[in-house]
Write a protein that holds these residues in place. Structure first.
Motif, PDB file in Angstrom:
ATOM      1  N   GLU A   1       0.831  -1.206   0.000  1.00 18.03           N
ATOM      2  CA  GLU A   1       0.000   0.000   0.000  1.00 18.03           C
ATOM      3  C   GLU A   1       0.864   1.255   0.000  1.00 18.03           C
ATOM      4  N   LEU A   2       1.920   1.253   0.793  1.00 18.15           N
ATOM      5  CA  LEU A   2       2.806   2.411   0.841  1.00 18.15           C
ATOM      6  C   LEU A   2       3.506   2.628  -0.495  1.00 18.15           C
ATOM      7  N   VAL A   3       3.936   1.540  -1.108  1.00 23.78           N
ATOM      8  CA  VAL A   3       4.585   1.634  -2.420  1.00 23.78           C
ATOM      9  C   VAL A   3       3.618   2.246  -3.426  1.00 23.78           C
ATOM     10  N   SER A   4       2.386   1.811  -3.403  1.00 23.79           N
ATOM     11  CA  SER A   4       1.379   2.318  -4.331  1.00 23.79           C
ATOM     12  C   SER A   4       0.971   3.758  -4.023  1.00 23.79           C
ATOM     13  N   ASP A   5       0.722   4.046  -2.758  1.00 21.88           N
ATOM     14  CA  ASP A   5       0.205   5.358  -2.370  1.00 21.88           C
ATOM     15  C   ASP A   5       1.256   6.468  -2.459  1.00 21.88           C
ATOM     16  N   TYR A   6       2.501   6.151  -2.170  1.00 18.92           N
ATOM     17  CA  TYR A   6       3.539   7.183  -2.082  1.00 18.92           C
ATOM     18  C   TYR A   6       4.620   7.070  -3.148  1.00 18.92           C
ATOM     19  N   GLN A   7       4.476   6.161  -4.082  1.00 24.17           N
ATOM     20  CA  GLN A   7       5.431   5.965  -5.170  1.00 24.17           C
ATOM     21  C   GLN A   7       6.862   5.827  -4.645  1.00 24.17           C
ATOM     22  N   VAL A   8       7.031   4.998  -3.628  1.00 23.30           N
ATOM     23  CA  VAL A   8       8.355   4.642  -3.120  1.00 23.30           C
ATOM     24  C   VAL A   8       8.599   3.179  -3.444  1.00 23.30           C
ATOM     25  N   GLN A   9       9.804   2.725  -3.218  1.00 24.89           N
ATOM     26  CA  GLN A   9      10.137   1.332  -3.488  1.00 24.89           C
ATOM     27  C   GLN A   9      10.174   0.551  -2.174  1.00 24.89           C
ATOM     28  N   LYS A  10      10.042  -0.751  -2.286  1.00 23.92           N
ATOM     29  CA  LYS A  10      10.092  -1.598  -1.090  1.00 23.92           C
ATOM     30  C   LYS A  10      11.411  -1.417  -0.356  1.00 23.92           C
ATOM     31  N   GLU A  11      12.476  -1.199  -1.105  1.00 20.56           N
ATOM     32  CA  GLU A  11      13.786  -0.984  -0.497  1.00 20.56           C
ATOM     33  C   GLU A  11      13.808   0.303   0.332  1.00 20.56           C
ATOM     34  N   ASP A  12      13.015   1.304  -0.075  1.00 24.15           N
ATOM     35  CA  ASP A  12      12.924   2.543   0.693  1.00 24.15           C
ATOM     36  C   ASP A  12      12.274   2.280   2.056  1.00 24.15           C
ATOM     37  N   ILE A  13      11.267   1.446   2.063  1.00 19.79           N
ATOM     38  CA  ILE A  13      10.591   1.090   3.324  1.00 19.79           C
ATOM     39  C   ILE A  13      11.556   0.336   4.241  1.00 19.79           C
ATOM     40  N   SER A  14      12.298  -0.599   3.666  1.00 19.26           N
ATOM     41  CA  SER A  14      13.295  -1.339   4.434  1.00 19.26           C
ATOM     42  C   SER A  14      14.371  -0.400   4.990  1.00 19.26           C
ATOM     43  N   ALA A  15      14.786   0.552   4.189  1.00 19.37           N
ATOM     44  CA  ALA A  15      15.789   1.510   4.641  1.00 19.37           C
ATOM     45  C   ALA A  15      15.261   2.353   5.792  1.00 19.37           C
ATOM     46  N   ALA A  16      13.996   2.742   5.732  1.00 14.67           N
ATOM     47  CA  ALA A  16      13.396   3.515   6.821  1.00 14.67           C
ATOM     48  C   ALA A  16      13.385   2.692   8.109  1.00 14.67           C
ATOM     49  N   LEU A  17      13.052   1.432   8.010  1.00 16.65           N
ATOM     50  CA  LEU A  17      13.047   0.563   9.199  1.00 16.65           C
ATOM     51  C   LEU A  17      14.467   0.347   9.719  1.00 16.65           C
ATOM     52  N   ASN A  18      15.422   0.188   8.836  1.00 11.96           N
ATOM     53  CA  ASN A  18      16.825   0.040   9.259  1.00 11.96           C
ATOM     54  C   ASN A  18      17.327   1.314   9.915  1.00 11.96           C
ATOM     55  N   TYR A  19      16.912   2.448   9.419  1.00  8.81           N
ATOM     56  CA  TYR A  19      17.317   3.726   9.993  1.00  8.81           C
ATOM     57  C   TYR A  19      16.861   3.817  11.445  1.00  8.81           C
ATOM     58  N   VAL A  20      15.642   3.435  11.689  1.00  8.80           N
ATOM     59  CA  VAL A  20      15.091   3.513  13.041  1.00  8.80           C
ATOM     60  C   VAL A  20      15.757   2.503  13.958  1.00  8.80           C
ATOM     61  N   ALA A  21      16.041   1.332  13.431  1.00  6.30           N
ATOM     62  CA  ALA A  21      16.661   0.281  14.252  1.00  6.30           C
ATOM     63  C   ALA A  21      18.053   0.701  14.652  1.00  6.30           C
TER      64      ALA A  21
END
Length: 62
Positions: free
Chosen positions: A42-62
């Motif tokens: 849903e995030l990829v579709s709604d915000y035109q980001v890539q799955k890798e961007d979502i993973s990077a955001a989670l890694n950033y927080v971790a």
């Protein structure tokens, strides 16, 4: 993958909040949407980001 390749923090963009490179989509927004039950697809579709961007955001927080 290193989050530094996809997440930047620049005071000229959203007052320095960490964002996905090349966008104004903040890591904070990604985390908020995930916590509200949004799926990665849903995030990829709604915000035109890539799955890798979502993973990077989670890694950033971790």
């Amino acid at each position: 993958m290193h989050y530094q390749d996809r997440i930047i923090s620049d005071y000229k963009i959203l007052l320095g909040k960490p964002v996905i490179k090349g966008t104004r989509i903040s890591v904070e927004l990604i985390l908020k949407k995930l916590s509200e039950g949004a799926t990665v697809d849903e995030l990829v579709s709604d915000y035109q980001v890539q799955k890798e961007d979502i993973s990077a955001a989670l890694n950033y927080v971790a």
